[in-house]
Design an enzyme around this catalytic site. Structure first.
Site, PDB file in Angstrom:
ATOM      1  N   GLU A  28      31.272  -5.941  -4.586  1.00  0.00           N
ATOM      2  CA  GLU A  28      31.056  -4.513  -4.810  1.00  0.00           C
ATOM      3  C   GLU A  28      29.949  -3.954  -3.906  1.00  0.00           C
ATOM      4  O   GLU A  28      30.028  -2.806  -3.467  1.00  0.00           O
ATOM      5  CB  GLU A  28      30.669  -4.252  -6.270  1.00  0.00           C
ATOM      6  CG  GLU A  28      31.770  -4.550  -7.274  1.00  0.00           C
ATOM      7  CD  GLU A  28      31.678  -5.968  -7.832  1.00  0.00           C
ATOM      8  OE1 GLU A  28      31.266  -6.899  -7.086  1.00  0.00           O
ATOM      9  OE2 GLU A  28      32.025  -6.162  -9.002  1.00  0.00           O
ATOM     10  N   LYS A  33      29.117  -4.890  -0.884  1.00  0.00           N
ATOM     11  CA  LYS A  33      29.663  -4.671   0.460  1.00  0.00           C
ATOM     12  C   LYS A  33      30.412  -3.336   0.513  1.00  0.00           C
ATOM     13  O   LYS A  33      30.219  -2.517   1.409  1.00  0.00           O
ATOM     14  CB  LYS A  33      30.614  -5.819   0.791  1.00  0.00           C
ATOM     15  CG  LYS A  33      31.418  -5.630   2.055  1.00  0.00           C
ATOM     16  CD  LYS A  33      32.562  -6.647   2.129  1.00  0.00           C
ATOM     17  CE  LYS A  33      33.352  -6.492   3.425  1.00  0.00           C
ATOM     18  NZ  LYS A  33      32.562  -6.841   4.617  1.00  0.00           N
ATOM     19  N   GLY A  92      38.454 -18.296  24.707  1.00  0.00           N
ATOM     20  CA  GLY A  92      39.581 -18.663  23.840  1.00  0.00           C
ATOM     21  C   GLY A  92      40.288 -17.491  23.211  1.00  0.00           C
ATOM     22  O   GLY A  92      41.475 -17.298  23.394  1.00  0.00           O
ATOM     23  N   GLU A 128      44.591 -17.265  20.676  1.00  0.00           N
ATOM     24  CA  GLU A 128      44.214 -17.499  19.264  1.00  0.00           C
ATOM     25  C   GLU A 128      44.652 -16.409  18.286  1.00  0.00           C
ATOM     26  O   GLU A 128      44.046 -16.240  17.219  1.00  0.00           O
ATOM     27  CB  GLU A 128      42.685 -17.731  19.151  1.00  0.00           C
ATOM     28  CG  GLU A 128      42.212 -18.926  19.954  1.00  0.00           C
ATOM     29  CD  GLU A 128      40.694 -19.168  19.875  1.00  0.00           C
ATOM     30  OE1 GLU A 128      40.071 -18.771  18.885  1.00  0.00           O
ATOM     31  OE2 GLU A 128      40.152 -19.777  20.817  1.00  0.00           O
ATOM     32  N   TRP A 172      30.411 -25.149   8.577  1.00  0.00           N
ATOM     33  CA  TRP A 172      30.829 -23.870   8.011  1.00  0.00           C
ATOM     34  C   TRP A 172      31.710 -24.040   6.778  1.00  0.00           C
ATOM     35  O   TRP A 172      32.448 -23.134   6.391  1.00  0.00           O
ATOM     36  CB  TRP A 172      31.506 -23.009   9.095  1.00  0.00           C
ATOM     37  CG  TRP A 172      30.513 -22.541  10.132  1.00  0.00           C
ATOM     38  CD1 TRP A 172      29.155 -22.631  10.054  1.00  0.00           C
ATOM     39  CD2 TRP A 172      30.783 -21.910  11.397  1.00  0.00           C
ATOM     40  NE1 TRP A 172      28.569 -22.103  11.183  1.00  0.00           N
ATOM     41  CE2 TRP A 172      29.540 -21.659  12.021  1.00  0.00           C
ATOM     42  CE3 TRP A 172      31.958 -21.543  12.074  1.00  0.00           C
ATOM     43  CZ2 TRP A 172      29.437 -21.052  13.280  1.00  0.00           C
ATOM     44  CZ3 TRP A 172      31.854 -20.935  13.318  1.00  0.00           C
ATOM     45  CH2 TRP A 172      30.611 -20.692  13.908  1.00  0.00           C
ATOM     46  N   ASP A 203      35.420 -26.473  20.512  1.00  0.00           N
ATOM     47  CA  ASP A 203      34.275 -25.584  20.287  1.00  0.00           C
ATOM     48  C   ASP A 203      33.276 -26.199  19.323  1.00  0.00           C
ATOM     49  O   ASP A 203      33.657 -26.692  18.266  1.00  0.00           O
ATOM     50  CB  ASP A 203      34.747 -24.256  19.669  1.00  0.00           C
ATOM     51  CG  ASP A 203      35.512 -23.398  20.660  1.00  0.00           C
ATOM     52  OD1 ASP A 203      35.207 -23.452  21.858  1.00  0.00           O
ATOM     53  OD2 ASP A 203      36.424 -22.667  20.207  1.00  0.00           O
ATOM     54  N   CYS A 218      27.614 -20.973  21.425  1.00  0.00           N
ATOM     55  CA  CYS A 218      27.177 -19.605  21.726  1.00  0.00           C
ATOM     56  C   CYS A 218      25.750 -19.332  21.295  1.00  0.00           C
ATOM     57  O   CYS A 218      25.503 -18.651  20.315  1.00  0.00           O
ATOM     58  CB  CYS A 218      28.125 -18.567  21.153  1.00  0.00           C
ATOM     59  SG  CYS A 218      29.022 -19.052  19.701  1.00  0.00           S
ATOM     60  N   HIS A 270      29.091  -9.387  23.208  1.00  0.00           N
ATOM     61  CA  HIS A 270      28.561  -8.720  22.012  1.00  0.00           C
ATOM     62  C   HIS A 270      28.302  -7.249  22.270  1.00  0.00           C
ATOM     63  O   HIS A 270      28.045  -6.495  21.349  1.00  0.00           O
ATOM     64  CB  HIS A 270      27.277  -9.423  21.556  1.00  0.00           C
ATOM     65  CG  HIS A 270      27.481 -10.891  21.354  1.00  0.00           C
ATOM     66  ND1 HIS A 270      27.317 -11.789  22.377  1.00  0.00           N
ATOM     67  CD2 HIS A 270      27.891 -11.598  20.282  1.00  0.00           C
ATOM     68  CE1 HIS A 270      27.595 -13.001  21.929  1.00  0.00           C
ATOM     69  NE2 HIS A 270      27.950 -12.915  20.659  1.00  0.00           N
TER      70      HIS A 270
HETATM   71  N1  GLN Z   1      37.252 -20.240  20.785  1.00  0.00           N
HETATM   72  C1  GLN Z   1      36.570 -19.348  19.912  1.00  0.00           C
HETATM   73  C2  GLN Z   1      36.854 -17.899  20.307  1.00  0.00           C
HETATM   74  O1  GLN Z   1      36.981 -17.632  21.460  1.00  0.00           O
HETATM   75  C3  GLN Z   1      35.094 -19.599  19.916  1.00  0.00           C
HETATM   76  C4  GLN Z   1      34.362 -18.757  18.916  1.00  0.00           C
HETATM   77  C5  GLN Z   1      32.880 -19.059  18.785  1.00  0.00           C
HETATM   78  O2  GLN Z   1      32.253 -19.560  19.659  1.00  0.00           O
HETATM   79  N2  GLN Z   1      32.295 -18.754  17.663  1.00  0.00           N
HETATM   80  O3  GLN Z   1      36.916 -17.023  19.491  1.00  0.00           O
HETATM   81 ZN    ZN Z   2      30.911 -18.493  21.055  1.00  0.00          ZN
END
Ligand code: GLN
Ligand code: ZN
Length: 762
Positions: free
Chosen positions: A18, A20, A439, A491, A568, A606, A650, A701
């Site tokens: 809620e 969010k 990806g 993906e 995760w 990854d 990343c 980003h």
């Molecule tokens: N292969 C994933 C993508 O391109 C990698 C994502 C990530 O680094 N969190 O979305």
């Molecule tokens: Zn990444």
């Protein structure tokens, strides 16, 4: 001699997210400020009522936040960075939101504060910023209002606040030459004012969260603890200093000697510290024992815990308090809302609301005053523990046998990088400065809708797969137009890089409502790894194969690495994390082998979460890195010399783990650097990274389109440290959150940059 029961904190998001919904509606202008405040008050009231209903002796006030509890403290003490133009007086709601997200319904936009993970959790806090001439004062009435609210409900209140030393420890000095600790005195003075105000409203206990106590503290920070709490000892409230996420270790003497009324310790993460703490704790102090796991979702073994805590009870009497190990912020809200989990698995779990009950029952057992409810809870816990121990769903002898057969050679590629590189050059014939992506490509509304409809059952398999193939064909075609040397399939079929694999592996379960706050209004729903992990069949091969059939270029296969899948997820607590990780690694190893057999020449595994798995204590880093690297290699090393293994991470803070990254021995690593202007390259000052590397030159980003010349410059900087033959040109992360309108021109510029670099370094 009853044991006092409390919780360090409770989830604030609500059982159906809620918070969010309300916060996002407010940001969009669909809910006004009063509406948002009313929803906040309603949630707090519900959460306090949950605590009272469960039988807690104190309800916790101060754990609520519209965005983040560390930000709440920054706002409360008036630590607003100058760029937000705050000119004194009460810091309002929108100023807090602008600090968090850069913009809000009112006020000028400005660059948001940095956000980073809270200790070793997946929860992100806003990094407090400190400037030359920084002052502190009480700048928000919010906490006092919340206390009044709880008292109006008639609740016995304990207030929680991030402690002054940990707040400072998490902050960053933004002015040159500013020493954070030079601000401690004034900071503590403001805390003193806050505590006095709280005392004047009748608050008896204040919990100051000081998880910095479980980290390696330099001497001046240890002294900061002593001096801060020496000052606060005259405050008219009783202080409970809360440590969590680990053991006090060499800060044990420091923590037990602080002149406060109580100490909280985490005996889930650090069970062996209990005896030492009991030995050191002065006889006038309360000890709050964090015995129920606040970081995981398993039902507690109440009988075992009661046994382990009997000595503490005997020694402390009513100076013993019981609580979850840390705030319940890190677990989902209520197991009762899970209707899709099978009843067997469900009996093995406990979410926040259930954990409150566990703490209460544990206290009653220790005190010898169990109710019928407690007896039933203990009985159910006993059954769940026994069932889990014996369950054939958990223990697959095949998996254990295979793991036992793993030998060192399985974690090493057939030949060293140099030999592999020449085999790969022959096979792949890539140009100098090859271009690739990380990806994912833009996940459009249509893709999401197709996946959703497929899950709901309104789109059948054939139609869904046709949709995905269409999308893959489009993505492959666009990459051909752009001239990327190593294309990917994009993906589109993946909603989430962990869930996608978990859904296809044995040993994973998924909740419908198991949301946990990640940052601000963002929540994640981590999978539950409950049993031995195995791969019933290939997971990605047909998509990669199809994508490969559309191009002559080498199609890169995409996998999520074992450490990231582990990191995760909620993981089982009945075996070491390393063991679970090895099982995942073996499943991925089979996937790598299958991709290779299907003719995929380049496979990316990854590992964006590798670094965040680092233990809070440096002394434990190496052991973690050893098994993390070993797991990655166990997945990758099945590949033949001429198959090129990539990995991706990343973040830019590589300096302290660069050796481990090199030890992963991926043929190519793609990493984030663009935001930090190749700061990462500092890591290569003293360390000769031996393999190929793609320092991301396009900051995905940001919606800005990077210029060719800028990317050429970045790569030229990189080429000063790394031989040009070992450099790749790529964005710094996946493109799934971006739109094609930005991605196409950005990649076109990136490919041009590579052409220019080829000329320059030919
Ligand atoms: N292969 C994933 C993508 O391109 C990698 C994502 C990530 O680094 N969190 O979305
Ligand atoms: Zn990444």
């Amino acid at each position: 001699m009853t044991t006092l029961v409390h919780t360090l904190g409770y989830p604030r998001i609500g059982a159906h997210r809620e918070l969010k919904k309300a916060v996002e509606a407010y940001w969009r202008g669909e809910l006004d400020r009063d509406g948002l405040e009313r929803e906040g008050a309603r949630l707090r009231k519900t959460h306090w009522q949950d605590q009272v209903d469960a039988g807690l002796d104190l309800v916790t006030v101060g754990d609520f936040a519209f965005y983040d509890q560390v930000l709440n403290v920054s706002v409360m003490i008036g630590a607003v960075p100058p760029r937000f133009g705050h000119s004194g007086g009460e810091v309002d709601l929108d100023t807090g939101f602008r600090m968090a997200r850069g913009r809000a319904p009112s006020g000028e936009p400005a660059a948001a504060c940095e956000m980073t993970k809270y200790f070793d959790t997946n929860y992100h806090y806003l990094v407090p910023e400190l400037y030359q001439g920084q002052t502190f004062r009480i700048a928000s009435e919010r906490l006092f209002d919340e206390v009044a609210e709880a008292r109006a409900e008639g609740h016995p209140v304990k207030v929680v606040l991030t402690g002054p030393v940990t707040w400072l420890w998490l902050s960053k000095a933004k002015s040159d030459g500013l020493e954070r600790l030079s601000l401690l005195g004034e900071l503590v003075a403001t805390y003193n004012d806050i505590l006095s105000r709280l005392a004047s409203t009748g608050v008896e206990w204040v919990q100051l969260d000081e998880p910095a106590l479980v980290q390696d503290l330099p001497g001046d920070w240890q002294r900061a603890f002593e001096s801060a709490y020496a000052t606060l000892q005259s405050t008219p409230v009783k202080l409970l200093v809360a440590s969590y996420f680990g053991g006090l270790g060499d800060n044990l003497g420091l923590a037990t000697a602080l002149p406060v009324e109580g100490l909280h310790v985490d005996v889930v993460r650090a069970p062996r510290q209990l005896g030492a703490v009991l030995d050191r704790l002065p006889s006038d102090k309360v000890l709050s024992v964090g015995a129920i796991d606040g970081r995981n979702i398993w039902r507690a073994d109440l009988t075992r815990l009661a046994g382990e805590l009997a000595d503490a009870k005997a020694r402390l009497g009513d100076r013993l308090w019981l609580a979850p190990s840390c705030s319940l912020l890190h677990v989902p809200v209520d197991l009762d809302n899970e209707t899709g989990l099978d009843s067997e698995l469900k009996r093995w779990l406990a979410f926040a609301r259930q954990k409150l009950g566990e703490v209460v029952t544990l206290a009653h057992v220790l005190d010898g005053n169990e109710t019928a409810t407690d007896r039933q809870r203990v009985e159910e816990a006993n059954q769940a523990v026994a069932a889990r121990r014996a369950s054939r769903r958990i223990h697959k002898p095949r998996v254990a046998e295979r793991l036992a057969r793993v030998v060192a050679a399985d974690t090493r590629r057939g030949n060293a990088y140099a030999t592999r590189a020449s085999a790969q050059r022959k096979r792949l014939a890539l140009p100098l400065f090859p271009t690739t992506s990380i990806g994912s490509f833009p996940q459009t509304q249509e893709i999401r809708a197709a996946r959703r409809d497929f899950k709901k059952g309104t789109l059948d398999v054939a139609d869904y797969e046709a949709r995905m193939r269409e999308e893959i064909a489009m993505v492959v075609e666009r990459q051909a137009q752009l001239g990327l040397d190593v294309p990917v399939h994009g993906e589109a079929e993946r909603n989430d890089m962990v869930e996608y694999f978990g859904e296809q592996l044995d040993g994973f379960a998924f909740t419908q409502n198991g949301w946990v706050q990640s940052y601000g209004s963002r929540c994640v729903k981590p999978p539950v790894i409950f049993g031995d992990v195995a791969r019933p069949e290939a997971m990605t091969v047909r998509w990669s194969q199809y994508a490969q059939s559309l191009t002559d270029k080498p199609m890169k296969g995409m996998l999520t690495g074992p450490v990231t899948i582990l990191q995760w997820s909620f993981v089982r607590d009945d075996q070491p994390r390393a063991e679970t990780c090895r099982q995942i690694a073996l499943a991925l190893r089979d996937e790598v082998a299958d991709l290779e057999h299907a003719g995929i020449a380049i496979i990316q595994i990854d590992e964006p979460a590798l670094r965040e798995g680092l233990p809070l204590r440096q002394a434990e880093w190496q052991a973690y890195l050893d098994w993390a690297v070993e797991c990655f290699q166990l997945s990758a090393a099945v590949a033949a010399d001429q198959t090129q293994i990539h990995t991706h991470m990343c973040y830019a803070e590589f300096n302290d783990i660069i050796g481990a990254i090199a030890a992963m021995d991926a043929d190519v690593i793609t990493i984030e650097t663009s935001r930090s202007d190749m700061e990462l390259l500092d890591a290569f000052q003293d360390f000769d990274y031996p393999n190929e590397i793609g320092p991301g030159v396009y900051d995905i980003h940001s919606p800005n389109i990077p210029e060719r010349a800028w990317m050429v410059d970045l790569m030229a900087k990189a080429a000063e440290k790394i031989a040009p033959e070992r450099l790749w040109v790529n964005p710094d992360c996946g493109l799934k959150t971006r739109g094609w309108a930005e991605v196409e021109p950005a990649l076109a510029n990136m490919v041009e940059a590579a052409h220019e670099l080829r000329k320059r370094y030919a």
